[in-house]
Design an enzyme around this catalytic site. Structure first.
Site, PDB file in Angstrom:
ATOM      1  N   LYS A  91       0.826  -1.248  -0.216  1.00  0.00           N
ATOM      2  CA  LYS A  91       0.103  -0.208  -0.014  1.00  0.00           C
ATOM      3  C   LYS A  91       0.927   1.153   0.025  1.00  0.00           C
ATOM      4  O   LYS A  91       0.795   2.121  -0.742  1.00  0.00           O
ATOM      5  CB  LYS A  91      -1.031   0.108   1.213  1.00  0.00           C
ATOM      6  CG  LYS A  91      -1.794  -1.126   1.273  1.00  0.00           C
ATOM      7  CD  LYS A  91      -2.821  -0.697   2.632  1.00  0.00           C
ATOM      8  CE  LYS A  91      -2.201  -0.798   3.946  1.00  0.00           C
ATOM      9  NZ  LYS A  91      -1.619  -2.100   4.534  1.00  0.00           N
ATOM     10  N   ARG A 102      -9.080   0.850   8.697  1.00  0.00           N
ATOM     11  CA  ARG A 102      -8.803  -0.410   9.105  1.00  0.00           C
ATOM     12  C   ARG A 102      -9.757  -1.217  10.065  1.00  0.00           C
ATOM     13  O   ARG A 102      -9.073  -2.224  10.370  1.00  0.00           O
ATOM     14  CB  ARG A 102      -7.305  -0.193   9.945  1.00  0.00           C
ATOM     15  CG  ARG A 102      -6.144  -0.510   9.290  1.00  0.00           C
ATOM     16  CD  ARG A 102      -5.030  -0.456  10.166  1.00  0.00           C
ATOM     17  NE  ARG A 102      -3.669  -1.021   9.851  1.00  0.00           N
ATOM     18  CZ  ARG A 102      -2.771  -0.446   9.347  1.00  0.00           C
ATOM     19  NH1 ARG A 102      -2.607   0.793   8.759  1.00  0.00           N
ATOM     20  NH2 ARG A 102      -1.476  -1.136   9.111  1.00  0.00           N
ATOM     21  N   ARG A 108      12.051  -5.911   5.036  1.00  0.00           N
ATOM     22  CA  ARG A 108      11.615  -4.792   5.075  1.00  0.00           C
ATOM     23  C   ARG A 108      12.701  -3.904   5.757  1.00  0.00           C
ATOM     24  O   ARG A 108      12.989  -4.098   6.735  1.00  0.00           O
ATOM     25  CB  ARG A 108      10.228  -4.427   5.305  1.00  0.00           C
ATOM     26  CG  ARG A 108       9.741  -3.167   5.169  1.00  0.00           C
ATOM     27  CD  ARG A 108       8.360  -3.087   4.787  1.00  0.00           C
ATOM     28  NE  ARG A 108       7.702  -2.965   6.017  1.00  0.00           N
ATOM     29  CZ  ARG A 108       6.387  -2.632   6.010  1.00  0.00           C
ATOM     30  NH1 ARG A 108       5.626  -2.858   5.081  1.00  0.00           N
ATOM     31  NH2 ARG A 108       5.609  -2.385   7.428  1.00  0.00           N
ATOM     32  N   ARG A 166      11.792  -1.694  11.042  1.00  0.00           N
ATOM     33  CA  ARG A 166      10.775  -1.107  11.950  1.00  0.00           C
ATOM     34  C   ARG A 166      10.378  -2.189  12.992  1.00  0.00           C
ATOM     35  O   ARG A 166      10.390  -3.364  12.883  1.00  0.00           O
ATOM     36  CB  ARG A 166       9.213  -0.989  11.054  1.00  0.00           C
ATOM     37  CG  ARG A 166       9.342   0.184  10.523  1.00  0.00           C
ATOM     38  CD  ARG A 166       8.159   0.249   9.322  1.00  0.00           C
ATOM     39  NE  ARG A 166       6.835   0.095   9.821  1.00  0.00           N
ATOM     40  CZ  ARG A 166       5.810   0.263   9.163  1.00  0.00           C
ATOM     41  NH1 ARG A 166       5.744   0.484   8.033  1.00  0.00           N
ATOM     42  NH2 ARG A 166       4.687  -0.273   9.633  1.00  0.00           N
ATOM     43  N   ARG A 178       0.063  -8.530  13.864  1.00  0.00           N
ATOM     44  CA  ARG A 178      -0.506  -7.526  12.773  1.00  0.00           C
ATOM     45  C   ARG A 178      -1.172  -8.219  11.753  1.00  0.00           C
ATOM     46  O   ARG A 178      -2.295  -7.984  11.272  1.00  0.00           O
ATOM     47  CB  ARG A 178       0.760  -6.874  12.133  1.00  0.00           C
ATOM     48  CG  ARG A 178       1.263  -5.721  13.037  1.00  0.00           C
ATOM     49  CD  ARG A 178       2.526  -5.137  12.484  1.00  0.00           C
ATOM     50  NE  ARG A 178       2.332  -4.257  11.483  1.00  0.00           N
ATOM     51  CZ  ARG A 178       3.140  -4.052  10.498  1.00  0.00           C
ATOM     52  NH1 ARG A 178       4.561  -4.574  10.497  1.00  0.00           N
ATOM     53  NH2 ARG A 178       3.017  -3.464   9.480  1.00  0.00           N
TER      54      ARG A 178
HETATM   55  P1  AMP Z   1       1.282   0.829   8.792  1.00  0.00           P
HETATM   56  O1  AMP Z   1       2.498   1.900   8.641  1.00  0.00           O
HETATM   57  O2  AMP Z   1       0.022   1.246   7.869  1.00  0.00           O
HETATM   58  O3  AMP Z   1       1.450  -0.609   8.811  1.00  0.00           O
HETATM   59  O4  AMP Z   1       0.763   1.327  10.507  1.00  0.00           O
HETATM   60  C1  AMP Z   1       1.725   1.010  11.377  1.00  0.00           C
HETATM   61  C2  AMP Z   1       0.925   0.922  12.550  1.00  0.00           C
HETATM   62  O5  AMP Z   1       0.165   2.198  13.084  1.00  0.00           O
HETATM   63  C3  AMP Z   1      -0.149  -0.161  12.720  1.00  0.00           C
HETATM   64  O6  AMP Z   1       0.356  -1.511  13.036  1.00  0.00           O
HETATM   65  C4  AMP Z   1      -1.179   0.243  13.935  1.00  0.00           C
HETATM   66  O7  AMP Z   1      -0.631  -0.016  15.149  1.00  0.00           O
HETATM   67  C5  AMP Z   1      -1.286   1.737  13.551  1.00  0.00           C
HETATM   68  N1  AMP Z   1      -2.223   1.987  12.424  1.00  0.00           N
HETATM   69  C6  AMP Z   1      -2.179   2.771  11.311  1.00  0.00           C
HETATM   70  N2  AMP Z   1      -3.193   2.842  10.892  1.00  0.00           N
HETATM   71  C7  AMP Z   1      -4.353   2.622  11.720  1.00  0.00           C
HETATM   72  C8  AMP Z   1      -5.448   2.689  11.627  1.00  0.00           C
HETATM   73  N3  AMP Z   1      -6.309   3.126  10.421  1.00  0.00           N
HETATM   74  N4  AMP Z   1      -6.253   2.375  12.891  1.00  0.00           N
HETATM   75  C9  AMP Z   1      -5.642   1.838  13.747  1.00  0.00           C
HETATM   76  N5  AMP Z   1      -4.304   1.753  13.946  1.00  0.00           N
HETATM   77  C10 AMP Z   1      -3.393   2.212  12.807  1.00  0.00           C
END
Ligand code: AMP
Length: 207
Positions: A13, A88, A122, A153, A164
């Protein structure tokens, strides 16, 4: 155009959103980036969500919805945006529908085995927010874009990745049906090189 990018963690994404934002000249809104920035700057929000992020859980809906609502009200979103990592959960999607009109939700389809291998290799640049895979890098320690040191990360550790993926299956995956029922779902095969997958998305958007 108001676009949502759906897909499991590691489905691509962020990479696709970064390319689309340049091509379509509309901003990429990544809730993950917003949360990581707060974590890095140790803001009150950052301190509150630190354990959630590091453990692979989801930040509570009401916090996330408020942040996105405020961000989408900014002037640069007037002509459209690409949502990367939001919504999400069904609660987030319903809240979004209450204040925005979404044109399409692009779902990047990638199998679990590919996701685990992508996430475990990654590397992330905390300076320019670039994401790379070790197989693309000549030097796995240095960002090829800005020269900053790359990191793994915290939420890409094996244990957190499994959490996740579990959260994705239970809470986020139902969004596929949610947008299908609205006639807004577009499914794209997310397996293949970056340019190949990107071309598939562009072809669909042009239609
Ligand atoms: P990402 O970089 O999109 O994988 O997001 C990293 C982390 O941020 C996720 O594992 C969640 O802990 C938090 N996060 C990101 N987007 C959301 C969302 N829409 N709702 C809740 N937590 C989020």
């Amino acid at each position: 155009m108001n676009i949502i990018l759906l897909g499991a963690p590691g489905s691509g994404k962020g990479t696709m959103a970064q390319k689309l934002t340049v091509e379509l000249q509309i901003p990429q809104i990544s809730t993950g980036d917003i949360f990581r920035k707060n974590l890095k700057e140790e803001t009150p929000l950052g301190l509150k969500i630190k354990d959630i992020l590091n453990g692979g859980g989801l930040v509570p809906d009401e916090i996330t919805i408020e942040i996105v609502k405020n961000r989408l009200a900014e002037a640069d979103c007037a002509n459209g945006y690409i949502l990367d990592g939001f919504p999400r959960s069904i609660v987030q999607a319903e809240a979004l529908d209450a204040f925005q009109n979404i044109d399409c939700a692009i779902n990047l389809e990638v199998d679990n085995q590919t996701i685990v291998s992508r996430l475990s290799g990654r590397r992330f640049c905390p300076n320019c927010n670039g994401t790379f895979h070790v197989t693309q890098l000549q030097n796995a320690a240095i960002c090829p874009v800005c020269g900053n040191a790359l990191i793994v990360r915290k939420d890409d550790s094996e244990e957190t990745v499994l959490e996740r993926l579990r959260v994705y299956e239970t809470t986020t995956k139902p969004l596929i049906d949610y947008y299908r029922k609205q006639g807004k779902l577009v499914s794209v095969d997310g397996i293949g090189g970056v340019e190949v997958v990107y071309r598939r998305i562009l072809d669909i958007l042009h239609k």
